[in-house]
Scaffold this active site. Sequence first.
Site, PDB file in Angstrom:
ATOM      1  N   LYS A  70    -105.973  61.538 -71.563  1.00 57.35           N
ATOM      2  CA  LYS A  70    -106.998  62.547 -71.857  1.00 57.35           C
ATOM      3  C   LYS A  70    -107.525  62.372 -73.270  1.00 57.35           C
ATOM      4  CE  LYS A  70    -106.221  66.968 -70.654  1.00 57.35           C
ATOM      5  NZ  LYS A  70    -107.305  67.593 -69.850  1.00 57.35           N
ATOM      6  N   HIS A 100     -88.893  49.361 -31.852  1.00 60.05           N
ATOM      7  CA  HIS A 100     -89.606  48.546 -30.860  1.00 60.05           C
ATOM      8  C   HIS A 100     -91.027  49.059 -30.658  1.00 60.05           C
ATOM      9  CE1 HIS A 100     -90.779  47.433 -26.703  1.00 60.05           C
ATOM     10  NE2 HIS A 100     -90.290  46.264 -27.082  1.00 60.05           N
ATOM     11  N   ARG A 145     -93.129  30.259 -30.556  1.00 57.74           N
ATOM     12  CA  ARG A 145     -91.681  30.367 -30.745  1.00 57.74           C
ATOM     13  C   ARG A 145     -91.004  30.389 -29.391  1.00 57.74           C
ATOM     14  NH1 ARG A 145     -89.059  35.595 -33.429  1.00 57.74           N
ATOM     15  NH2 ARG A 145     -89.491  36.463 -31.381  1.00 57.74           N
ATOM     16  N   GLU A 202     -84.503  32.413 -40.799  1.00 60.84           N
ATOM     17  CA  GLU A 202     -84.288  33.847 -40.659  1.00 60.84           C
ATOM     18  C   GLU A 202     -82.819  34.206 -40.783  1.00 60.84           C
ATOM     19  OE1 GLU A 202     -85.608  35.165 -36.779  1.00 60.84           O
ATOM     20  OE2 GLU A 202     -85.176  33.225 -35.880  1.00 60.84           O
ATOM     21  N   SER A 224     -90.907  28.629 -41.127  1.00 60.26           N
ATOM     22  CA  SER A 224     -91.557  29.937 -41.096  1.00 60.26           C
ATOM     23  C   SER A 224     -90.485  30.985 -41.337  1.00 60.26           C
ATOM     24  CB  SER A 224     -92.248  30.154 -39.749  1.00 60.26           C
ATOM     25  OG  SER A 224     -92.833  31.424 -39.721  1.00 60.26           O
ATOM     26  N   ASN A 227     -87.970  39.593 -40.945  1.00 59.29           N
ATOM     27  CA  ASN A 227     -87.352  40.758 -40.301  1.00 59.29           C
ATOM     28  C   ASN A 227     -85.861  40.512 -40.136  1.00 59.29           C
ATOM     29  OD1 ASN A 227     -89.983  41.530 -40.034  1.00 59.29           O
ATOM     30  ND2 ASN A 227     -90.054  41.432 -37.813  1.00 59.29           N
ATOM     31  N   ASP A 228     -85.530  39.433 -39.461  1.00 59.46           N
ATOM     32  CA  ASP A 228     -84.112  39.146 -39.240  1.00 59.46           C
ATOM     33  C   ASP A 228     -83.423  38.774 -40.550  1.00 59.46           C
ATOM     34  OD1 ASP A 228     -84.293  39.761 -36.653  1.00 59.46           O
ATOM     35  OD2 ASP A 228     -83.830  37.795 -35.848  1.00 59.46           O
ATOM     36  N   CYS A 236     -93.545  34.873 -41.094  1.00 55.71           N
ATOM     37  CA  CYS A 236     -94.077  35.535 -39.900  1.00 55.71           C
ATOM     38  C   CYS A 236     -93.403  36.868 -39.646  1.00 55.71           C
ATOM     39  CB  CYS A 236     -93.977  34.630 -38.692  1.00 55.71           C
ATOM     40  SG  CYS A 236     -92.291  34.244 -38.217  1.00 55.71           S
ATOM     41  N   TYR A 289     -99.065  29.712 -45.987  1.00 57.66           N
ATOM     42  CA  TYR A 289     -99.771  30.790 -45.291  1.00 57.66           C
ATOM     43  C   TYR A 289     -98.845  31.974 -45.055  1.00 57.66           C
ATOM     44  CZ  TYR A 289     -97.169  29.474 -41.167  1.00 57.66           C
ATOM     45  OH  TYR A 289     -96.133  29.233 -40.300  1.00 57.66           O
TER      46      TYR A 289
END
Lengths: 883, 883
Positions: A26, A455, A617, A752, A771, A775-776, A839, A859
């Site tokens: 301010k 899921h 996959r 993974e 890749s 997640n895993d 991925c 990527y």
Amino acid sequence: MGRYVYFFAKNKAEGSAKMRDILGGKGANLAEMANLGIPVPPGFTISTEVCVYYTKMRKYPEGLMEEIEENLNRVEKETGKKFGNPENPLLVSVRSGARISMPGMMDTVLNIGLNEITVKGLIKQTENERFAYDAYRRLIQMFGNVVLGIDGRKFEEIIEEKKKEKGVKDDVDLEVKDLEELLEEFKILIKKEKHREFPEDPYEQLNMARDAVFASWNNKRAINYRRIHKISDDWGTAVNVQTMVFGNMGNDSGTGVGFTRNPSTGEKTLYGEYLLNAQGEDVVAGIRTPKPLFELKKEMPEVYEELSEITQRLERHYRDVQDFEFTIEKGKLYFLQTRTGKRTAQAAVKIACDMVKEGLITREEALMRIEPAQLDQLLHRRIDPRARVEVLARGLPASPGAATGIIVFTPDRAVELANDGKKVILVRQETSPEDIHGMAVAQAILTSRGGMTSHAAVVARGMGKCCVAGCEEIKVEEKNKRLIVKGLILREGDFITLDGSTGRVMKGKVPTIEPQLSGSFEELMRWADGIRTMGVRANADTPKDARVARQMGAEGIGLCRTEHMFFGEDRLPFVQKMIMAKNLEERREAVKKLEPMQKEDFKKIFGEMEGFPVIIRLLDPPLHEFLPKYEDLLLEINKLRFEKAKEKEIEEKEKILRRVVDLREMNPMLGHRGCRLGITFPEIYDMQVKAVFEAATELIKEGKKVYPEIMIPLVATKEELSILRERIIKIAEEIMKREKVTFEYKIGTMIELPRAALCADKIAQEADFFSFGTNDLTQTTFGFSRDDAEGKFIPLYTERKILREDPFQVLDQEGVGELVKIGTQRGRRVKKDLEVGICGEHGGEPSSVKFCHRVGMDYVSCSPYRVPIARLAAAQAKLEEKR
Amino acid sequence: MGRYVYFFAKNKAEGSAKMRDILGGKGANLAEMANLGIPVPPGFTISTEVCVYYTKMRKYPEGLMEEIEENLNRVEKETGKKFGNPENPLLVSVRSGARISMPGMMDTVLNIGLNEITVKGLIKQTENERFAYDAYRRLIQMFGNVVLGIDGRKFEEIIEEKKKEKGVKDDVDLEVKDLEELLEEFKILIKKEKHREFPEDPYEQLNMARDAVFASWNNKRAINYRRIHKISDDWGTAVNVQTMVFGNMGNDSGTGVGFTRNPSTGEKTLYGEYLLNAQGEDVVAGIRTPKPLFELKKEMPEVYEELSEITQRLERHYRDVQDFEFTIEKGKLYFLQTRTGKRTAQAAVKIACDMVKEGLITREEALMRIEPAQLDQLLHRRIDPRARVEVLARGLPASPGAATGIIVFTPDRAVELANDGKKVILVRQETSPEDIHGMAVAQAILTSRGGMTSHAAVVARGMGKCCVAGCEEIKVEEKNKRLIVKGLILREGDFITLDGSTGRVMKGKVPTIEPQLSGSFEELMRWADGIRTMGVRANADTPKDARVARQMGAEGIGLCRTEHMFFGEDRLPFVQKMIMAKNLEERREAVKKLEPMQKEDFKKIFGEMEGFPVIIRLLDPPLHEFLPKYEDLLLEINKLRFEKAKEKEIEEKEKILRRVVDLREMNPMLGHRGCRLGITFPEIYDMQVKAVFEAATELIKEGKKVYPEIMIPLVATKEELSILRERIIKIAEEIMKREKVTFEYKIGTMIELPRAALCADKIAQEADFFSFGTNDLTQTTFGFSRDDAEGKFIPLYTERKILREDPFQVLDQEGVGELVKIGTQRGRRVKKDLEVGICGEHGGEPSSVKFCHRVGMDYVSCSPYRVPIARLAAAQAKLEEKR
């Protein structure tokens, strides 16, 4: 420490916008505005360093008092008023102002300088007795609450009592006499509560208010706020002492707030609200409805003109949309605050683009100004903001978008009703892979259990479909075909509306708006593509997904999961036969039946992605996922027994049960899945590989460009990969020879498992690409089962700051990211041009995408609707790197 | 390449024992013996380099033929015989000999040099026509089979035919005429099968035999053997050509094998067997029973004297027990082979100790000579080797030892019968934590399912109790109280005997022998302790375990699991109450009941381990492990419903079911356990910590020395540890203040998740010690669920060499070990003196223990009975490091 106080007045400020650290946001902006020649009520800022000193030493640095007095004198000179002067008193506000805005967390005191004597002076100045007493009343009330720490409700009670006594409804109906009585009663309250008098001495008022504001840096809610927003406790707040201006001195006065452009649409028009004869707090109180700013043009054309000119100047100066506050005192315009304006995604995109065209900012700046995650809002249908809604419950905003439809409770029923042309919303306790066909036809999915990566959530995001998950307030009774929420019972066929961006579950039909991707959006994306060096692919399992992915700008498919194909109604029987097979012969027979179907799947996906690589996959989940659930079978057999059903019927079920028991696992996540299946039942992978290469062959013969890449899941050792790689190469060569074609293909692996990352130098010898399946990898690195942890302890963990973020949503750079780095470095050490991507779900999360860029990935791959987010984040990562 | 052939004859050998790489083991030792002046039949060795060259180039290096011829001349000169000479023919053997012995994998041809003409010379030499023809017969038979590749059975058939024809039973009963006929028939067979004549030319015989032996390096079984034993394919074999000597030339001839000390007991006496008038193959055939060597002293005192002198010389020279072969030809002694003798654990220990005392080897050498894993044999009761046994089935040798007892099928029944004084063996399909009380009273455990690291195996090893696991041949019917094995039904009360070291399940009572730890063993262990720098602690959960651990030499407890204490009959009801608690109050109530019991547990354990540190791990398993199983409850309720039981009864069960469902997890291994429990239900950990410190306090007041250390399981983030650490410190300080004592204590963490290892630098800030939990770390690093993987794919994986070893038994140094290294380095980077240890199963596996030493751990911790193994392995690791 040299100086502690910085003066500001029109064209005479000692600070600037760059001095945010010591003046606070301010104070810095007040100084900046003053130097731009914008009318700012004169004042001064006591620096944050004083707060730091005061907090540590419990006293002020030497010389501070003198500086304050000196600056007060300058304000007096500037305004022609005198602090504490009975004839022409100067009134000031004392406000906090930290480096980063902490709205409402710290204290403010207005109207300092009033007392029994100066109030008379104020009456003389303003010729408005009621105004003056009201100002005095406000001072005592605020001072008593903020500085002396008396419960604010006690003052309110006295006012209420007074209104009752006088028989009036609103504060404004109290007369001068009433206010004078109130003043007395307030002072008595102070005496009673704090055993001291209200300080009549203006200097004492000022000093005490200043101390209170500094002290408020360490009040409980400020500390909590800082903890939550990761603001350092060491920064301290500045204190702004500023001449009071009043918007409530009659109809030639007023107050307002505004934006230099429409923060909702981005349109380039002055946008805001104002109230005549009012103070800021009246706007907040909401008793009178403020008018839109353009009406000021009619009511006070000159002021409007000046406002318009100044705000345009501010925007050009700051090179961004400004959110400002102003007060008009007897026809004279004052600016009290300016800052960068918050805006919707739509506005952000339009404004950024427009400003580039106006030459105000560069393309790079435009790209850096958009919060990538915000783009999600643009890509999905949303609730019409004008609609009136009745919210039944709130769940997790699992997949953005909005949808209206009738409730169904089973996937089969969803298909039936959808075939009849009905729009349905599938409501389940939680979904499983067997529900896919129902999810595919539904408008949206609602579950009462499961987290952001359950899921239902993952599949819905993959499908770009609205989903509200883990809505625990709703009790779903699938058997009774009804749900209960807050005592209300809804049945199949009843309408509900879901908002997957906020998690709201609404009653009935609510109008929704189509997403419209504006030209600005397209343009911005093109700029991003021009800058980013990292590719963006999509996770897509179906031709439809692939089509959307291309529309969203994906440059290939980074993950095509094949298991969803196995759940199709026409396939599941063969899959189950394959699993129940007594010997290799039977298994081969069943597998053979699946091959033509898989080939068609791949042909369609390759067709949609023509010219781009498609990573397929091979089968990943454990086989028991394709059989009925253990406990269902158990109960069924039990029932058949009690009902004395035919032995043969029972035997049939028991045969399945035995296989289910065989395949059953304590921890399926760490079980017999991925390449472990490929090695123990090679005929399944062989079939898939054949289907991939034959699909490619047929398209190549049609003259199409196809780049199949085969990815092996759950690799832990180099040996697993080399065994499977050998088989794949053999199949490819057989097909090429037989069909007399050649096709390019790659064989790679998911990384993974921690071991795969650690042994990446070995594994890379057998891989054309890596890749990262984050997640895993997150599950194993943390030892968290996603299905369990999200419901059980992750919420508590993030709340208690044990985890900064849910690691399944935002990549844990410290732990999981370390493995990603190790894996990438070690892999490239032995194979320099190894293609590396990601991925996992994180491939569409901006901070994770940026991490991937920094690690040097080729990527990222994410759900189709997150592709634009990833494109922008990748461009930002490149720009951040350049800096 | 310079030279290819190395001559040897008494005192004239060109090679030595050091030239094993190019001469092979046999050739090198023949040369060494020759140079020691030991009578070795003269000969020469063609080097392994020739094999490598021949394998690669399909031809021999230039000059080889000349070298062979030259050396053959030297042999002729040495023996006074001539190769192919019709009067005085030289006969030779051609044998393989690789760097590392590959017994029986490659080929041998004897009696080379015989033909129609030289056989007459042999008759002249030996004056034994039958012997000469028999030798010729053997040559043709061996040559036809080994060199020409004719099925050996075809020769045997001809002999059988001949014996039938002549009406005799044994080969030796065939007369000269019969043998001559056989020769003819053999030659016809060769002609018929291979369309060529048997080569009469001795040089052709020699060359062809040499080629055949070199080629046998790459026969299928040799390649397989090398693959299994990790022998390089590139090494090649040497070929030894050596003068034949014959032990079958009458009663002044003979052949034998022996050891310089008793390989079974270690006693220092010449030990072995011999046969007069026999060849080596006669000993193997087992038709005549060989005599013990000491009888030779009577039969041929001079030969015995020479044998005794030479073998003592050999042992002194090689400084280790020798396993030798000799032949006596007409009263003259020849040595054909010597090598290091294999021995039992008992013998190994005694021999190593004795040799140190004899001044033959140093203590360090003695320690390096014992295979640590072998010690296991010494520490457990074993089947009397003289007993006759009937093996019913074989399972996995899950926990060593031997036990006899009556079968019981439930833990409760085990307790009942044990209380009656019966010795019981608990037989289950698989065990679970609820069976602990039954396991505790059983002599041994037998399961029909589960692997080497199943619950039964791990617990049994921990208890030092014999266990045979995963014995799939046995069908256990727990309900019917019987087991079925190979059609035999055994019931409760029937006797069986288990051998946990081999996995044998035997019928009835079989006598067993107590382990006896010899003085040599104790001495060796003391030497090991003097050398090793790494500490050895034990995993011990009970006072009994702790006592055994100290006897075995443990220097503290590295892991005391507290969950087993929760399964006690007197505790489980309170544990279940704690879990079922509706609110904090109820939970506290239940927890309070457990506290005094826990305190008693700890007091006893501390008492046993006085003066040593005891690391207590707070509760680790998920709570649902303490409740009934989901499906059991489900079926039970189902049954109650069908039987129309009382609603109240059903409701009670349903209440439990609901809680079980609440707590149920998809992947319990990755679920709500370890410190995650400690954070969500802090009162459980608080209770345990209090019990630990109060137990310590009481003992300290008694004047005892106690060093409690508290270990937090399953830590993934620094924050988890810091929250729990704070609580623990608070409790410790409260107790110290209240009780007016001070005690030392440490707070540390398991490192059992990849993230913990990767973020060890952060976590170490809050930890006094790290203990690597390599069981769980292996699970998460590989993504293997131990319970599932061991039964499902690990056997296939090790068989196919995807995994070199089961990573749950032998630490995977490449992957899991990498995390151990990273964790240790990063932890010590911020805390130089951080105490680091291991408490997974691997802490007692020798190669893993050595790895721990190399990584720089402070100690390993293992089951009590593995402590000596770890002590020895740690000493060896230190010695290996010195080299």
